[in-house]
Design a protein around this motif. Sequence first.
Motif, PDB file in Angstrom:
ATOM      1  N   LEU A  14      29.704  -9.276  -8.516  1.00  0.00           N
ATOM      2  CA  LEU A  14      30.560  -9.467  -7.342  1.00  0.00           C
ATOM      3  C   LEU A  14      31.198 -10.845  -7.338  1.00  0.00           C
ATOM      4  N   TRP A  15      30.434 -11.859  -7.724  1.00  0.00           N
ATOM      5  CA  TRP A  15      30.986 -13.218  -7.761  1.00  0.00           C
ATOM      6  C   TRP A  15      32.147 -13.284  -8.749  1.00  0.00           C
ATOM      7  N   THR A  16      31.955 -12.715  -9.934  1.00  0.00           N
ATOM      8  CA  THR A  16      32.986 -12.751 -10.969  1.00  0.00           C
ATOM      9  C   THR A  16      34.241 -12.013 -10.518  1.00  0.00           C
ATOM     10  N   LEU A  17      34.069 -10.848  -9.925  1.00  0.00           N
ATOM     11  CA  LEU A  17      35.230 -10.101  -9.439  1.00  0.00           C
ATOM     12  C   LEU A  17      35.923 -10.840  -8.297  1.00  0.00           C
ATOM     13  N   ASN A  18      35.153 -11.478  -7.446  1.00  0.00           N
ATOM     14  CA  ASN A  18      35.735 -12.232  -6.336  1.00  0.00           C
ATOM     15  C   ASN A  18      36.468 -13.469  -6.850  1.00  0.00           C
ATOM     16  N   GLU A  19      35.868 -14.146  -7.809  1.00  0.00           N
ATOM     17  CA  GLU A  19      36.425 -15.397  -8.336  1.00  0.00           C
ATOM     18  C   GLU A  19      37.673 -15.168  -9.195  1.00  0.00           C
ATOM     19  N   GLU A  68      37.867  -3.953  -9.208  1.00  0.00           N
ATOM     20  CA  GLU A  68      38.251  -4.961  -8.221  1.00  0.00           C
ATOM     21  C   GLU A  68      37.275  -4.921  -7.050  1.00  0.00           C
ATOM     22  N   ILE A  69      36.893  -6.103  -6.586  1.00  0.00           N
ATOM     23  CA  ILE A  69      36.057  -6.182  -5.389  1.00  0.00           C
ATOM     24  C   ILE A  69      36.942  -5.874  -4.189  1.00  0.00           C
ATOM     25  N   ILE A  70      36.402  -5.150  -3.209  1.00  0.00           N
ATOM     26  CA  ILE A  70      37.184  -4.838  -2.012  1.00  0.00           C
ATOM     27  C   ILE A  70      36.552  -5.531  -0.807  1.00  0.00           C
ATOM     28  N   ALA A  71      37.146  -5.369   0.344  1.00  0.00           N
ATOM     29  CA  ALA A  71      36.770  -6.124   1.545  1.00  0.00           C
ATOM     30  C   ALA A  71      35.274  -6.078   1.829  1.00  0.00           C
ATOM     31  N   LEU A  72      34.665  -4.907   1.731  1.00  0.00           N
ATOM     32  CA  LEU A  72      33.237  -4.800   2.010  1.00  0.00           C
ATOM     33  C   LEU A  72      32.426  -5.639   1.035  1.00  0.00           C
ATOM     34  N   GLY A  73      32.832  -5.646  -0.216  1.00  0.00           N
ATOM     35  CA  GLY A  73      32.157  -6.481  -1.212  1.00  0.00           C
ATOM     36  C   GLY A  73      32.372  -7.956  -0.945  1.00  0.00           C
ATOM     37  N   PRO A  78      29.557 -14.894   1.930  1.00  0.00           N
ATOM     38  CA  PRO A  78      28.760 -15.920   2.621  1.00  0.00           C
ATOM     39  C   PRO A  78      27.266 -15.813   2.305  1.00  0.00           C
ATOM     40  N   LEU A  79      26.772 -14.594   2.193  1.00  0.00           N
ATOM     41  CA  LEU A  79      25.366 -14.400   1.844  1.00  0.00           C
ATOM     42  C   LEU A  79      25.088 -14.934   0.438  1.00  0.00           C
ATOM     43  N   ALA A  80      25.964 -14.615  -0.502  1.00  0.00           N
ATOM     44  CA  ALA A  80      25.799 -15.089  -1.877  1.00  0.00           C
ATOM     45  C   ALA A  80      25.865 -16.610  -1.935  1.00  0.00           C
ATOM     46  N   ALA A  81      26.762 -17.211  -1.162  1.00  0.00           N
ATOM     47  CA  ALA A  81      26.873 -18.675  -1.140  1.00  0.00           C
ATOM     48  C   ALA A  81      25.601 -19.300  -0.585  1.00  0.00           C
ATOM     49  N   THR A  82      25.051 -18.714   0.468  1.00  0.00           N
ATOM     50  CA  THR A  82      23.806 -19.227   1.044  1.00  0.00           C
ATOM     51  C   THR A  82      22.663 -19.117   0.042  1.00  0.00           C
ATOM     52  N   LEU A  83      22.581 -17.983  -0.650  1.00  0.00           N
ATOM     53  CA  LEU A  83      21.539 -17.821  -1.667  1.00  0.00           C
ATOM     54  C   LEU A  83      21.717 -18.817  -2.805  1.00  0.00           C
ATOM     55  N   ALA A  84      22.954 -19.058  -3.195  1.00  0.00           N
ATOM     56  CA  ALA A  84      23.224 -20.021  -4.261  1.00  0.00           C
ATOM     57  C   ALA A  84      22.781 -21.420  -3.826  1.00  0.00           C
ATOM     58  N   GLU A  85      23.071 -21.780  -2.582  1.00  0.00           N
ATOM     59  CA  GLU A  85      22.641 -23.083  -2.067  1.00  0.00           C
ATOM     60  C   GLU A  85      21.120 -23.189  -2.050  1.00  0.00           C
ATOM     61  N   TRP A  86      20.458 -22.120  -1.632  1.00  0.00           N
ATOM     62  CA  TRP A  86      19.005 -22.123  -1.550  1.00  0.00           C
ATOM     63  C   TRP A  86      18.368 -22.170  -2.940  1.00  0.00           C
ATOM     64  N   SER A  87      19.079 -21.711  -3.943  1.00  0.00           N
ATOM     65  CA  SER A  87      18.509 -21.628  -5.293  1.00  0.00           C
ATOM     66  C   SER A  87      18.100 -22.987  -5.849  1.00  0.00           C
TER      67      SER A  87
END
Length: 111
Positions: A14-19, A68-73, A78-87
């Motif tokens: 998801l990160w790669t498709l979003n980025e 392609e990632i869509i809106a729901l993805g 924000p959840l992925a960013a929070t997890l990345a910060e916590w990592s």
Amino acid sequence: MVNRVSSRWTTPILWTLNEFGRQRFSELERRITTITPKVLTQRLRQLERDGLVVRTYHPEAPPRVELEIIALGRSLAPLAATLAEWSVNLDKVDQARQAYHARERASYRRS
């Protein structure tokens, strides 16, 4: 759904498709170098089924498929960013696990 989102490969896909936006399978595979084609295919199918990714087939010669990632993805960003910060705490988790196993081994030897 929590199991699906927290699976090992969901976040990188998801990160790669979003980025990088819409991509072909081979582009995605190149960017996530440690994933096998089989696992990438399985995860993409799950993400498509769950409505997080859309797959577009172009009937050309040779056929072209784009993912392609869509809106729901994207809403998971924000959840992925929070997890990345916590990592940054993963070293602490590893230290806690090692200390736990050391205590368990010591306890086992005393028994």
